[in-house]
Enzyme design. Sequence first.
Site, mmCIF file in Angstrom:
data_model
loop_
_atom_site.group_PDB
_atom_site.id
_atom_site.type_symbol
_atom_site.label_atom_id
_atom_site.label_comp_id
_atom_site.label_asym_id
_atom_site.label_seq_id
_atom_site.Cartn_x
_atom_site.Cartn_y
_atom_site.Cartn_z
ATOM 1 N N GLU A 215 -6.506 3.570 -5.863
ATOM 2 C CA GLU A 215 -7.698 3.980 -5.124
ATOM 3 C C GLU A 215 -8.065 5.364 -5.634
ATOM 4 O OE1 GLU A 215 -7.400 5.650 -1.307
ATOM 5 O OE2 GLU A 215 -9.283 4.817 -0.616
ATOM 6 N N ASP B 272 0.871 -1.175 0.000
ATOM 7 C CA ASP B 272 0.000 0.000 0.000
ATOM 8 C C ASP B 272 0.909 1.227 0.000
ATOM 9 O OD1 ASP B 272 -3.139 0.454 1.722
ATOM 10 O OD2 ASP B 272 -2.040 1.862 0.449
ATOM 11 N N HIS C 177 -10.528 -1.389 4.950
ATOM 12 C CA HIS C 177 -10.208 -0.857 6.279
ATOM 13 C C HIS C 177 -10.831 0.511 6.540
ATOM 14 C CE1 HIS C 177 -7.581 0.970 3.461
ATOM 15 N NE2 HIS C 177 -7.272 1.878 4.357
ATOM 16 N N ASP C 178 -11.484 1.056 5.479
ATOM 17 C CA ASP C 178 -12.144 2.368 5.655
ATOM 18 C C ASP C 178 -13.654 2.227 5.776
ATOM 19 O OD1 ASP C 178 -9.991 3.841 3.142
ATOM 20 O OD2 ASP C 178 -9.772 3.811 5.332
ATOM 21 N N ASP D 181 -2.654 4.653 -2.885
ATOM 22 C CA ASP D 181 -3.589 5.399 -2.040
ATOM 23 C C ASP D 181 -3.971 6.735 -2.695
ATOM 24 O OD1 ASP D 181 -4.718 5.536 0.763
ATOM 25 O OD2 ASP D 181 -3.606 7.402 0.721
HETATM 26 O O1 TEU Z 1 -8.663 6.601 1.844
HETATM 27 C C1 TEU Z 1 -9.107 7.636 0.989
HETATM 28 C C2 TEU Z 1 -10.424 8.133 1.435
HETATM 29 O O2 TEU Z 1 -11.090 8.889 0.792
HETATM 30 C C3 TEU Z 1 -10.857 7.729 2.768
HETATM 31 O O3 TEU Z 1 -10.904 8.909 3.505
HETATM 32 C C4 TEU Z 1 -12.220 7.068 2.702
HETATM 33 O O4 TEU Z 1 -12.907 7.476 1.577
HETATM 34 C C5 TEU Z 1 -13.026 7.482 3.873
HETATM 35 O O5 TEU Z 1 -12.278 7.142 5.011
HETATM 36 C C6 TEU Z 1 -14.347 6.759 3.893
HETATM 37 O O6 TEU Z 1 -15.071 7.268 4.977
HETATM 38 C C7 TEU Z 1 -7.268 6.352 1.785
HETATM 39 C C8 TEU Z 1 -6.962 5.256 2.788
HETATM 40 O O7 TEU Z 1 -7.689 4.082 2.411
HETATM 41 C C9 TEU Z 1 -7.409 5.757 4.151
HETATM 42 O O8 TEU Z 1 -7.266 4.723 5.131
HETATM 43 C C10 TEU Z 1 -6.553 6.952 4.517
HETATM 44 O O9 TEU Z 1 -7.027 7.486 5.737
HETATM 45 C C11 TEU Z 1 -6.648 8.041 3.435
HETATM 46 O O10 TEU Z 1 -6.539 7.533 2.109
HETATM 47 C C12 TEU Z 1 -5.517 9.029 3.602
HETATM 48 O O11 TEU Z 1 -4.291 8.390 3.282
#
Ligand code: TEU
Length: 544
Positions: free
Chosen positions: A251, A96, A323-324, A197
């Site tokens: 992403e 990642d 994980h989000d 990311d």
């Molecule tokens: O996530 C991108 C993002 O937009 C996230 O904020 C997600 O859409 C949101 O949490 C949903 O509620 C990536 C990573 O997956 C995330 O874990 C990181 O916090 C973020 O980028 C910043 O690097």
Amino acid sequence: MRWYKESIVYQIYPRSFKDSNNDGIGDIRGIIQKLDYLKDLGVNTIWLSPIYDSPLDDMGYDIRNYCDILPEYGTLEDFKEMLGEMHKRGIKLIMDLVINHTSDEHPWFLEARKSVNSPYHDYYIFKKAKEGKKPNNWKSFFGGSAWEYNEATDEYFLHLFSKRQPDLNWENPELREEVKKILKFWLDLGVDGFRCDVINLLSKKEGLPSTKGLPIISGKGIYIDGPKMHEYLQELKKDVFSKYDMFTVGECVLIDPKTALGYVEEGIDELSMVFHFEHMNADCFLTKWLPRKFKLRRLKKPLSKWQYALVDKGWNSLFLENHDQPRSVNRFGNLNFHLESAKMLATYIFSQKGTPYIYQGQEIGMTNAHYTRMDQYQDVETHNMYKILRRFFSHKKAMKYVQKSSRDNSRTPMQWNRNKNAGFSEGKPWLEVNPNYLGINAEENLKNEDSIFNYYKKLIRLRKKYPVFVHGDYREHYARSNKLAYYERNYKGKKLLIICNFSSKKLYFNAIYDLNKFKLLLNNYQEDFDYLLPYQAKIYLGDY
Ligand code: TEU
Ligand code: CA
């Protein structure tokens, strides 16, 4: 070679996967201990969320040293051993990589913020105030302004995420060279690719103009899919990606199929595939923090749109969790039909065209945590959003939003068995274990032929056995139904029918085809009637 089309990816969130030294924190040696479990499941690729040195403001998505491992997770030697053990089992590894921003503790930023004359100052986006105000109206994805004041240079710096994640300035060729070195460092270690990311945020429009309209959404074309995105990705492809047998999954925030094809269309190949999030709005308005009742059509419509748009010129990623995001069985399934609906969701998403992604714990039907106090939550986005919610709602109401939407819902420790802390750690876990581990854990799943794990295992075996799963086209039936998800896949004379009941009631429907002429490949019930049982899923195979 597009081997990623046969990849079946398992996402590991390292902090919560397996703790080998009982400090309550998952680590690399813990991952090594569980590789046979993943091999047994049948996955052939692992996406590893960040393990780099980081102050953990955003759980590792704020990187302080791109070429070293956070000591709590282990050492670079541990990493090399883990990679060797994965490759020995025929499992590839994608890392990642977060190259839109660094941690505010990265040496580059520590220097950059000291003086406008620092050689690193232009690695980031610093701007003077405008008429005493912030440089523009951009908002952080974590709530609040995207600008933070920097005393030493009397400027603001941009952070599209937390204020401890300053955005990198991709206009700067020196910065781009630094990033290429980091990519090559990991690829030369034998890594098989990257999950990139928020990759479509790299390019910010010249002059950083304020946006007009809804915050974030109106960033399209300004800092979302900005003007130089293709230039930057073509450069990375030419100088790095094209030199290795690897794949990338980008992403992409707020992306649509047409824009995605600009990155992934075969022949363009700036990225191998993207993660889009349109189907993640099936139970909310554009952000999970504005929940609404789940409607099947809002899940099916975007997924079908992406299938049709990319089916013969690009490549899709297929996921329901990461994980989000909160757990999919809570959002789109039904805990009263926990086993059946988890298996039904697997059938629905896994049989589409694209590379499927399983998020750790999804294969055993793990559910949302149900904490009752804010101090139980660790996620920076959750705490930021709680503060914003409290401007409009009582603590009680705000807690309801947090319990439903927090990213910690999917970050609770992996539930391995019925022992203390679900077998994740002998120490106090960094995030509380979900108390339902006594009934939901890997050991129980491995022992039970009818478990969700063994259902995923069968699904994965089917995907490997029948080329129609990978190469077949996609045709949806009953698109307007809010109960039934039904589509077919066709390839070289073979036809799959994937039929899923998303409702808690019996469902009668016209099967369109004479099912007696088909072989029932998979069924999440023992029974097989001419109607569907609650959350029943079936896959048929036939000739055409
Ligand atoms: O996530 C991108 C993002 O937009 C996230 O904020 C997600 O859409 C949101 O949490 C949903 O509620 C990536 C990573 O997956 C995330 O874990 C990181 O916090 C973020 O980028 C910043 O690097
Ligand atoms: Ca540990």
